[in-house]
Write an enzyme that holds these catalytic residues in place. Structure first.
Site, PDB file in Angstrom:
ATOM      1  N   ASP A   1      -5.132  -5.495 -16.161  1.00  0.00           N
ATOM      2  CA  ASP A   1      -3.701  -5.779 -16.374  1.00  0.00           C
ATOM      3  C   ASP A   1      -3.336  -7.154 -15.832  1.00  0.00           C
ATOM      4  OD1 ASP A   1      -4.259  -4.715 -13.878  1.00  0.00           O
ATOM      5  OD2 ASP A   1      -2.480  -3.452 -13.767  1.00  0.00           O
TER       6      ASP A   1
ATOM      7  N   TYR B   1     -15.302   3.555 -27.038  1.00  0.00           N
ATOM      8  CA  TYR B   1     -15.614   3.418 -28.453  1.00  0.00           C
ATOM      9  C   TYR B   1     -16.686   4.416 -28.902  1.00  0.00           C
ATOM     10  CZ  TYR B   1     -13.140  -0.907 -29.697  1.00  0.00           C
ATOM     11  OH  TYR B   1     -12.187  -1.841 -30.001  1.00  0.00           O
TER      12      TYR B   1
ATOM     13  N   ASP C   1     -11.874  -6.068 -26.347  1.00  0.00           N
ATOM     14  CA  ASP C   1     -11.232  -6.073 -27.664  1.00  0.00           C
ATOM     15  C   ASP C   1      -9.800  -6.591 -27.525  1.00  0.00           C
ATOM     16  OD1 ASP C   1     -10.830  -5.439 -30.435  1.00  0.00           O
ATOM     17  OD2 ASP C   1      -9.718  -3.661 -29.783  1.00  0.00           O
TER      18      ASP C   1
ATOM     19  N   ASP D   1      -8.148 -10.715 -28.382  1.00  0.00           N
ATOM     20  CA  ASP D   1      -7.049 -10.966 -29.333  1.00  0.00           C
ATOM     21  C   ASP D   1      -5.945 -11.748 -28.625  1.00  0.00           C
ATOM     22  OD1 ASP D   1      -8.266  -9.582 -31.429  1.00  0.00           O
ATOM     23  OD2 ASP D   1      -6.401  -8.590 -32.017  1.00  0.00           O
TER      24      ASP D   1
ATOM     25  N   LYS E   1     -10.938  -1.930 -14.382  1.00  0.00           N
ATOM     26  CA  LYS E   1      -9.760  -1.201 -13.884  1.00  0.00           C
ATOM     27  C   LYS E   1     -10.298  -0.249 -12.813  1.00  0.00           C
ATOM     28  CE  LYS E   1      -5.377  -0.012 -14.136  1.00  0.00           C
ATOM     29  NZ  LYS E   1      -4.263  -0.923 -13.763  1.00  0.00           N
TER      30      LYS E   1
HETATM   31  C1  IPM Z   1     -13.066  -6.355 -33.294  1.00  0.00           C
HETATM   32  C2  IPM Z   1     -12.305  -5.374 -34.134  1.00  0.00           C
HETATM   33  C3  IPM Z   1     -13.075  -4.051 -34.178  1.00  0.00           C
HETATM   34  C4  IPM Z   1     -13.174  -3.514 -32.763  1.00  0.00           C
HETATM   35  C5  IPM Z   1     -12.463  -3.003 -35.128  1.00  0.00           C
HETATM   36  C6  IPM Z   1     -12.325  -3.525 -36.541  1.00  0.00           C
HETATM   37  C7  IPM Z   1     -13.236  -1.711 -35.108  1.00  0.00           C
HETATM   38  O1  IPM Z   1     -11.017  -5.213 -33.645  1.00  0.00           O
HETATM   39  O2  IPM Z   1     -14.228  -6.650 -33.630  1.00  0.00           O
HETATM   40  O3  IPM Z   1     -12.509  -6.853 -32.311  1.00  0.00           O
HETATM   41  O4  IPM Z   1     -12.267  -2.835 -32.288  1.00  0.00           O
HETATM   42  O5  IPM Z   1     -14.173  -3.781 -32.112  1.00  0.00           O
HETATM   43 MG    MG Z   2     -10.492  -6.524 -32.072  1.00  0.00          MG
END
Ligand code: IPM
Ligand code: MG
Length: 357
Positions: A222, A143, A246, A250, A190
């Site tokens: 993975d 990042y 990240d 999700d 990884k």
């Molecule tokens: C999160 C989001 C952010 C990230 C984006 C919006 C930059 O996906 O906070 O998880 O990738 O960190």
């Molecule tokens: Mg995210």
């Protein structure tokens, strides 16, 4: 009685709608427990670009630094997603905020409310009892490394970088948290491919020596992605780098039924920032249907972590549980068996929570 300055930073899209509800919940707590919360607001993201040309104006950053905690909404706008050449982007505001405030640890608790077992697409017998606390590193990795183009723009690169101290400080936080939970920590990397991951593993192994009471395992990202769906209950604290965190969080949000349920805390050495893990969701913005529970639960995390107000935080979580038990749902967590009159919009859902505090 606590007297605290809370900065409200709604940002973009449904961030505006859900953060307004989160703030109401803080107000209710202040009234009920006799605290004084003083509020200010600041701009970030697309709304900040529109107003000032800058996704994180200096004034906003200054306000963040000077507040005791930040309740944050979301940033993003589809206009930029479809324009890869845009030089100024809402997300830059978020990343700059994380870096400037030194928010290196992103805590994402994944806990399934029993009432939502059927809202997940995963079988309930696999999900029941799942309770995971992610520690996602937030100010390093791919990042924040050097990025650019070469060969006349035909080649692009993003460099992933970690330093020993960056891994060490978040590892310590994760081990400390494991001590207050089921005493298990899974570090995800990884290391079979990446040098940053080999450093990560080396440092975590070393920090682990200070925590002999914690059972540690190291997993590749993975296989972790697979195990999260196959057997989520095997995880307690999961410690991982920025990009892996990240993606995995999700994925793990589906364990909790919906992204709309998940709160997060970003902490470092200064002001903490509390936000839903969902994004700005422009497809439902302005319709009044967004789930405010992630913002409400973010307010609960704020009270607990930044202010040490445990009882108040638990009061919010209990109220959310009560609302779900009573059968109320927002659209995202409803299923075929939810009667239409139990499906609430953003504000009505907020009211149900407020009534139970
Ligand atoms: C999160 C989001 C952010 C990230 C984006 C919006 C930059 O996906 O906070 O998880 O990738 O960190
Ligand atoms: Mg995210």
């Amino acid at each position: 009685m606590a007297n605290k300055n809370i900065l409200i930073v709604p940002g973009d899209g449904i961030g505006q709608e859900v953060t307004a509800v989160g703030k109401k919940v803080l107000d209710k707590i202040a009234a009920k427990y006799n605290h004084q919360f003083n509020y200010d607001e600041a701009l970030i993201g697309h709304v900040a670009i529109e107003a000032t040309g800058n996704p994180l104006p200096d004034e906003s950053l200054e306000k963040m630094r000077n507040s005791d905690a930040v309740l944050f909404g979301a940033v993003g706008h589809p206009k930029y997603d479809n324009d890869p050449s845009a030089k100024v982007r809402p997300e830059q505001g978020l990343l700059k905020m994380r870096k400037e405030l030194g928010l290196y640890a992103n805590l994402r608790p994944i806990k399934l409310f029993d009432e939502l077992l059927s809202a997940s697409s995963i079988k309930s017998e696999i999900l029941k009892g799942a309770d995971i606390l992610f520690f996602r590193e937030l100010t390093g990795d791919i990042y924040f490394g050097e990025k650019g183009r070469k060969n006349d723009g035909d080649t692009a690169y993003d460099i992933a970088e970690y330093s020993r101290y960056e891994v060490e400080r978040i590892a310590r936080r994760a081990f400390e948290a494991a001590r207050t939970r089921r005493k298990k920590l899974c570090s995800v990397d990884k290391a079979n491919v990446l040098e940053t991951s080999r450093l990560w593993r080396e440092v975590v192994q070393k920090v682990a020596l200070e925590y002999p009471d914690i059972e540690v395992e190291h997993q590749f990202v993975d296989s972790t992605a697979m195990m999260l769906i196959k057997d989520p209950c095997r995880f307690d604290v999961v410690l991982t780098a920025n990009l892996f965190g990240d993606i995995l969080t999700d994925e793990a949000s589906q364990i909790a039924g919906s992204m709309g349920m998940l709160a997060s805390a970003s902490i470092g050495d200064g002001t903490g920032v509390y936000e839903p893990i969902h994004g700005s969701a422009h497809d439902i913005t302005g319709k009044g249907v967004a789930n405010p529970l992630a913002s409400i639960l973010s307010a609960a995390l704020l009270l607990d972590i930044s202010f040490g107000l445990k009882e108040e935080s638990v009061a919010i979580i209990t109220a959310v549980e009560g609302v779900l038990k009573a059968g109320f749902r927002t659209r995202d967590i409803a299923d075929a068996s939810t009667p239409a009159n139990m499906i609430l919009g953003t504000d009505a859902m907020g009211e149900e929570v407020l009534n139970r505090i």
